[in-house]
Design an enzyme around this catalytic site. Structure first.
Site, PDB file in Angstrom:
ATOM      1  N   LYS A 179       0.814  -1.248   0.135  1.00  0.00           N
ATOM      2  CA  LYS A 179      -0.087  -0.066   0.031  1.00  0.00           C
ATOM      3  C   LYS A 179       0.817   1.252   0.148  1.00  0.00           C
ATOM      4  CE  LYS A 179      -1.924   1.646   4.011  1.00  0.00           C
ATOM      5  NZ  LYS A 179      -1.536   2.978   4.098  1.00  0.00           N
ATOM      6  N   ASN A 180       2.088   1.211   0.957  1.00  0.00           N
ATOM      7  CA  ASN A 180       2.882   2.523   0.959  1.00  0.00           C
ATOM      8  C   ASN A 180       3.738   2.576  -0.155  1.00  0.00           C
ATOM      9  OD1 ASN A 180       1.222   2.924   3.284  1.00  0.00           O
ATOM     10  ND2 ASN A 180       3.204   2.396   4.825  1.00  0.00           N
ATOM     11  N   ASP A 224       4.342   0.474  12.153  1.00  0.00           N
ATOM     12  CA  ASP A 224       3.108  -0.159  11.476  1.00  0.00           C
ATOM     13  C   ASP A 224       2.903  -1.592  11.707  1.00  0.00           C
ATOM     14  OD1 ASP A 224       2.310   2.120  10.049  1.00  0.00           O
ATOM     15  OD2 ASP A 224       2.861   1.653   8.216  1.00  0.00           O
ATOM     16  N   ARG A 272       0.135  14.260  13.507  1.00  0.00           N
ATOM     17  CA  ARG A 272       0.430  14.053  11.889  1.00  0.00           C
ATOM     18  C   ARG A 272       0.531  15.401  11.300  1.00  0.00           C
ATOM     19  NH1 ARG A 272      -1.764   8.461   9.397  1.00  0.00           N
ATOM     20  NH2 ARG A 272       0.098   8.559   8.679  1.00  0.00           N
ATOM     21  N   CYS A 305      -5.465   7.963   9.256  1.00  0.00           N
ATOM     22  CA  CYS A 305      -5.832   6.958  10.466  1.00  0.00           C
ATOM     23  C   CYS A 305      -5.604   8.170  11.658  1.00  0.00           C
ATOM     24  CB  CYS A 305      -4.670   6.057  10.783  1.00  0.00           C
ATOM     25  SG  CYS A 305      -5.348   4.390  10.237  1.00  0.00           S
ATOM     26  N   ARG A 321      -8.568  -0.858   4.833  1.00  0.00           N
ATOM     27  CA  ARG A 321      -7.801   0.427   4.185  1.00  0.00           C
ATOM     28  C   ARG A 321      -6.637  -0.343   3.603  1.00  0.00           C
ATOM     29  NH1 ARG A 321      -6.317   4.179   7.967  1.00  0.00           N
ATOM     30  NH2 ARG A 321      -5.114   4.816   6.211  1.00  0.00           N
TER      31      ARG A 321
HETATM   32  C1  UD1 Z   1       4.319   6.857   6.383  1.00  0.00           C
HETATM   33  C2  UD1 Z   1       3.369   5.554   6.184  1.00  0.00           C
HETATM   34  C3  UD1 Z   1       2.769   5.038   7.267  1.00  0.00           C
HETATM   35  C4  UD1 Z   1       4.027   5.054   8.493  1.00  0.00           C
HETATM   36  C5  UD1 Z   1       4.845   6.192   8.704  1.00  0.00           C
HETATM   37  C6  UD1 Z   1       6.148   6.050   9.376  1.00  0.00           C
HETATM   38  C7  UD1 Z   1       2.555   5.970   4.134  1.00  0.00           C
HETATM   39  C8  UD1 Z   1       1.344   5.997   3.071  1.00  0.00           C
HETATM   40  N1  UD1 Z   1       2.366   6.004   5.190  1.00  0.00           N
HETATM   41  O1  UD1 Z   1       3.330   7.833   6.658  1.00  0.00           O
HETATM   42  O2  UD1 Z   1       2.239   3.762   7.131  1.00  0.00           O
HETATM   43  O3  UD1 Z   1       3.392   4.617   9.706  1.00  0.00           O
HETATM   44  O4  UD1 Z   1       5.241   6.460   7.191  1.00  0.00           O
HETATM   45  O5  UD1 Z   1       6.905   4.953   8.884  1.00  0.00           O
HETATM   46  O6  UD1 Z   1       3.846   5.751   3.203  1.00  0.00           O
HETATM   47  N2  UD1 Z   1       5.886  14.594  10.842  1.00  0.00           N
HETATM   48  C9  UD1 Z   1       6.099  15.943  11.247  1.00  0.00           C
HETATM   49  N3  UD1 Z   1       5.850  16.839  10.366  1.00  0.00           N
HETATM   50  C10 UD1 Z   1       5.581  16.448   8.928  1.00  0.00           C
HETATM   51  C11 UD1 Z   1       5.482  15.119   8.761  1.00  0.00           C
HETATM   52  C12 UD1 Z   1       5.726  14.176   9.610  1.00  0.00           C
HETATM   53  O7  UD1 Z   1       6.208  16.073  12.380  1.00  0.00           O
HETATM   54  O8  UD1 Z   1       5.472  17.172   7.944  1.00  0.00           O
HETATM   55  C13 UD1 Z   1       6.182  13.477  12.135  1.00  0.00           C
HETATM   56  C14 UD1 Z   1       5.009  12.666  11.973  1.00  0.00           C
HETATM   57  O9  UD1 Z   1       3.926  13.122  13.072  1.00  0.00           O
HETATM   58  C15 UD1 Z   1       5.626  11.262  12.816  1.00  0.00           C
HETATM   59  C16 UD1 Z   1       6.859  11.268  11.905  1.00  0.00           C
HETATM   60  O10 UD1 Z   1       7.161  12.538  11.470  1.00  0.00           O
HETATM   61  O11 UD1 Z   1       5.635  11.467  14.111  1.00  0.00           O
HETATM   62  C17 UD1 Z   1       6.841  10.322  10.780  1.00  0.00           C
HETATM   63  O12 UD1 Z   1       5.742  10.638  10.006  1.00  0.00           O
HETATM   64  P1  UD1 Z   1       6.026  10.252   8.439  1.00  0.00           P
HETATM   65  O13 UD1 Z   1       7.364   9.501   8.090  1.00  0.00           O
HETATM   66  O14 UD1 Z   1       6.041  11.690   7.724  1.00  0.00           O
HETATM   67  O15 UD1 Z   1       4.871   9.142   8.053  1.00  0.00           O
HETATM   68  P2  UD1 Z   1       3.900   9.364   6.788  1.00  0.00           P
HETATM   69  O16 UD1 Z   1       4.432   9.553   5.613  1.00  0.00           O
HETATM   70  O17 UD1 Z   1       2.437  10.051   7.187  1.00  0.00           O
END
Ligand code: UD1
Length: 417
Positions: A22-23, A305, A121, A116, A397
């Site tokens: 999915k990711n 995850d 986030r 989720c 999902r």
């Molecule tokens: C992706 C994955 C999700 C997984 C996560 C961490 C997809 C579609 N989803 O989510 O399944 O759980 O990586 O492996 O690939 N953060 C900030 N600011 C930002 C962005 C992120 O503070 O602008 C923080 C988030 O709150 C979190 C951390 O960084 O604490 C990791 O988030 P991130 O790596 O961005 O996860 P996603 O890309 O949302």
């Protein structure tokens, strides 16, 4: 609302195949916005998140049709660069479209993403990175308005290796003028797959999988076809399912090095695991030892995850464990549901303390999010008696009819209305 009815206590035996990730699929789908020719994506899995991303693409004017399990995508007629909140709020990955829209149209208006409920986030790292490349951003009434007419190559230093921000910035860089360099980027295998997919269409990206990615802008991309990598989280979920229910399962179409952090922990707990090529074979016929200490980390650390599934396993292991969730603030929301089943877990902010019990008992439980929901299914497989897992739309999902796969292994699980 559909639910799963599970009669626990059946061992799992047999062979299963893991779907594409999915990711990996979601950012690759978003990146097709950059291309004006036909793209074919193979082995499209039946996940709700992917269906929702396709709706977002169609709403931008992109043609998408499914032939067997192939997705045919043609962006020649794409003309809109607007993602309304009713589409953005169902899917966190809707934000991935931002970088691709700016690359192609040099402007975009997108609503804040949903997804989720596992923490705040924020998307500040995505927006800061785009600003560093010269994008003008105005946030107003729940929308992010971007003008990339003056976007050009440059250096982005991410304060944290965010997966989504890394992928968004790669997409912004593909058709950008000059060279875009992203430092302290995330190293997840799905990012490497996005790089390889885009390079296959003519992009010039190097460094994915390391902490620095360099994108040399090209004028346009050409069409092509791709099979995204297999889902390491689904593979890991079935490994843990076998560890909890007991049995002997062969999991095919996997890349074991993508989830070696889990394999290592399960082996140390007493599971027998053998790997050969793209297959993994797991045997578990006795109660496992607890993991002791586990904390979630960006790749190659233990994935957030798989935290919920691993926590569910610890509730029935010998001894006690401590699990620390470092990525998402509220990713223990499923724990009160496990406690209803007899689990002995205490949560203090980002730390869960688990004392293994001899047995879980069937109960009526509610999915709180995708991975928390699947953790309850795993608990139901090894619990005594009947478990009803409600709100399974969360699980759909990211798992395609998980009840069918588990039934094929001998589990007693049914989807009911
Ligand atoms: C992706 C994955 C999700 C997984 C996560 C961490 C997809 C579609 N989803 O989510 O399944 O759980 O990586 O492996 O690939 N953060 C900030 N600011 C930002 C962005 C992120 O503070 O602008 C923080 C988030 O709150 C979190 C951390 O960084 O604490 C990791 O988030 P991130 O790596 O961005 O996860 P996603 O890309 O949302």
């Amino acid at each position: 609302m559909q639910k799963f009815l599970i009669h626990g206590g059946k061992k799992l035996n047999g062979t299963i195949n893991v779907e594409c990730a999915k990711n990996a699929y979601l950012p690759i789908l978003a990146s097709t916005i950059l291309c004006e020719e036909e793209i074919v994506l193979k082995n499209c899995p039946d996940f709700t998140d992917i269906k929702n991303m396709i709706i977002i693409l169609e709403n931008l004017g992109i043609t998408v049709y499914k032939k067997d399990d192939e997705l045919h995508i043609n962006g020649a007629e794409a003309s809109f660069c607007f993602i309304p909140s009713e589409l953005a709020k169902v899917l966190r990955s809707s934000i991935f479209a931002l970088g691709a829209l700016l690359g192609r149209f040099k402007k975009a208006k997108v609503a804040y993403p949903g997804g989720c409920d596992i923490g705040l986030r924020p998307i500040d790292l995505h927006l800061k990175g785009l600003k560093d490349l010269g994008v003008k951003i105005v946030e107003c009434h729940g929308y992010i308005n971007c003008d990339a007419s003056e976007m050009k190559g440059g250096l982005v230093h991410l304060d944290y290796p965010s997966v989504g921000a890394t992928e968004n910035l790669i997409m912004a860089g593909v058709l950008n003028s000059g060279t875009t360099t992203i430092v302290n980027c995330a190293k997840e295998p799905e990012i490497v797959d996005l790089q390889n997919f885009l390079n296959n269409l003519g992009a010039k990206i190097t460094g994915a999988g390391t902490d620095t990615i360099v994108i040399t802008g090209v004028k346009k991309l050409h069409g092509g076809s791709w099979t995204p990598i297999s889902d390491r989280i689904i593979a890991g979920t079935f490994l843990i399912a076998t560890a909890m229910a007991g049995g002997e399962v062969e999991i095919c179409n996997v890349i074991p090095q993508h989830f070696s952090s889990l394999i290592d922990k399960l082996q140390k707990s007493g599971c027998k695991i053998e790997q050969k090529d793209d297959k993994i074979f797991v045997v578990c016929n006795s109660r496992l030892e607890s993991v002791g200490f586990l904390e979630t980390m960006p790749y190659p650390g233990f994935p957030t995850d798989l935290q919920a599934q691993m926590l569910a396993l610890q509730t029935v292991c010998k001894g006690s464990s401590l699990i620390q969730e470092n990525l998402f603030e509220t990713r223990f929301k499923f724990v009160p549901e496990l406690i209803k089943m007899g689990a002995n877990v205490k949560v203090n902010q980002r730390t869960a303390y688990i004392n293994g019990v001899d047995k879980l008992f069937g109960a009526d439980v509610y999915s709180t999010d995708l991975r928390g929901g699947v953790a309850l299914v795993l608990a139901g497989l090894c619990a005594q008696g009947y478990t009803t897992v409600h709100d399974i739309y969360h699980i759909d999902r990211g798992y395609a009819f998980i009840e069918k796969t588990l039934s094929s292994l001998g589990a007693n699980i049914q989807r009911i209305d």
